[in-house]
Design a protein around this motif. Sequence first.
Motif, PDB file in Angstrom:
ATOM      1  N   THR A   1       3.406  -4.295  -7.153  1.00 50.01           N
ATOM      2  CA  THR A   1       3.773  -5.694  -6.948  1.00 50.01           C
ATOM      3  C   THR A   1       4.835  -6.130  -7.953  1.00 50.01           C
ATOM      4  OG1 THR A   1       1.590  -6.186  -6.037  1.00 50.01           O
ATOM      5  CG2 THR A   1       2.877  -8.060  -6.855  1.00 50.01           C
TER       6      THR A   1
ATOM      7  N   LYS B   1       2.964   0.298   3.427  1.00 47.30           N
ATOM      8  CA  LYS B   1       4.113  -0.586   3.278  1.00 47.30           C
ATOM      9  C   LYS B   1       5.306   0.272   2.870  1.00 47.30           C
ATOM     10  CE  LYS B   1       1.263  -4.488   1.935  1.00 47.30           C
ATOM     11  NZ  LYS B   1       0.875  -5.384   0.866  1.00 47.30           N
TER      12      LYS B   1
ATOM     13  N   ASN C   1      -3.571   0.728   4.754  1.00 49.33           N
ATOM     14  CA  ASN C   1      -2.365  -0.096   4.771  1.00 49.33           C
ATOM     15  C   ASN C   1      -1.189   0.728   4.265  1.00 49.33           C
ATOM     16  OD1 ASN C   1      -3.892  -2.393   5.496  1.00 49.33           O
ATOM     17  ND2 ASN C   1      -4.438  -2.684   3.340  1.00 49.33           N
TER      18      ASN C   1
ATOM     19  N   LYS D   1      -0.971  -1.980   9.138  1.00 56.02           N
ATOM     20  CA  LYS D   1      -2.344  -2.193   8.686  1.00 56.02           C
ATOM     21  C   LYS D   1      -3.260  -1.838   9.855  1.00 56.02           C
ATOM     22  CE  LYS D   1      -5.550  -5.467   6.780  1.00 56.02           C
ATOM     23  NZ  LYS D   1      -6.307  -6.539   7.284  1.00 56.02           N
TER      24      LYS D   1
ATOM     25  N   MET E   1       7.291   3.785  -0.749  1.00 47.56           N
ATOM     26  CA  MET E   1       6.137   3.610   0.119  1.00 47.56           C
ATOM     27  C   MET E   1       4.890   3.413  -0.738  1.00 47.56           C
ATOM     28  SD  MET E   1       5.699   6.062   3.453  1.00 47.56           S
ATOM     29  CE  MET E   1       4.890   7.361   2.634  1.00 47.56           C
TER      30      MET E   1
ATOM     31  N   LYS F   1      -1.593  -0.901  -7.558  1.00 46.12           N
ATOM     32  CA  LYS F   1      -1.188  -1.999  -6.676  1.00 46.12           C
ATOM     33  C   LYS F   1      -0.516  -3.107  -7.488  1.00 46.12           C
ATOM     34  CE  LYS F   1      -2.794  -5.117  -3.095  1.00 46.12           C
ATOM     35  NZ  LYS F   1      -3.861  -5.489  -2.195  1.00 46.12           N
TER      36      LYS F   1
ATOM     37  N   GLU G   1      11.640  -5.004   2.617  1.00 42.81           N
ATOM     38  CA  GLU G   1      10.576  -4.408   3.411  1.00 42.81           C
ATOM     39  C   GLU G   1      11.155  -3.875   4.715  1.00 42.81           C
ATOM     40  OE1 GLU G   1       7.124  -6.424   5.700  1.00 42.81           O
ATOM     41  OE2 GLU G   1       6.377  -6.012   3.669  1.00 42.81           O
TER      42      GLU G   1
ATOM     43  N   TYR H   1       9.428   0.239   1.913  1.00 40.16           N
ATOM     44  CA  TYR H   1      10.543  -0.570   1.438  1.00 40.16           C
ATOM     45  C   TYR H   1      11.760   0.325   1.265  1.00 40.16           C
ATOM     46  CZ  TYR H   1       6.760  -3.754   0.260  1.00 40.16           C
ATOM     47  OH  TYR H   1       5.655  -4.569   0.318  1.00 40.16           O
TER      48      TYR H   1
ATOM     49  N   ARG I   1       5.534  -2.516   7.766  1.00 34.36           N
ATOM     50  CA  ARG I   1       4.184  -2.667   7.239  1.00 34.36           C
ATOM     51  C   ARG I   1       3.218  -2.301   8.366  1.00 34.36           C
ATOM     52  NH1 ARG I   1       2.571  -8.407   4.807  1.00 34.36           N
ATOM     53  NH2 ARG I   1       4.801  -8.345   4.637  1.00 34.36           N
TER      54      ARG I   1
END
Length: 184
Positions: free
Chosen positions: A91, A113, A111, A106, A130, A87, A101, A115, A104
């Motif tokens: 980031t 995400k 979760n 959740k 992803m 993670k 993005e 991009y 997203r």
Amino acid sequence: MNSKKLIIALLLLMAPIFTFAQSSFDKFEDMDDVSVVNVNKRAFDLLKKVSVSGESKEAQEYIDMVGNLDNLRVLATENASIAAKMKAEVTRYLKSSKLSELMRVKDKEGNVKIYIKEGKDADHVSELFMFVEGISKHMGGDERKPEAVIVSITGNIDLNKISELTKQMDIPGGEHLKKAKKNK
């Protein structure tokens, strides 16, 4: 002559940007608690050469789509400590990349995400990235419960068809790509 030196210097300065995605996640490949799938352009080109005579139209479309990919990389772990490191690395990667993005999600399952880096038109992207964390559903009849999954796909990616690839490979979070295309 000075302009040649300037161009070479600029290329050398930009080289780390182009290789960052590969090098930033390479450290996870050698970890015992990380599952890795890495498919490169050569494998996709070989697959494209496979004859599908007599096969369905969908099979031919799948092979054509895969033939436009350059790299597919999936890293998954059930180890919470490694998931935290993944993670943090994701980031860092997202801060330095030109990805935007796309979507997203959740929910109680985890979760997701997604991009993208823009491609040649609205239906194509040059990179799809992803990150899935905390997913707890069963995968392919398997009892595995990955803490984190990183998926990076590069090439000429058709968003209309990429969800089929992730479905075929049973990549966690891939089912959200159909929704992402509708939301784009």
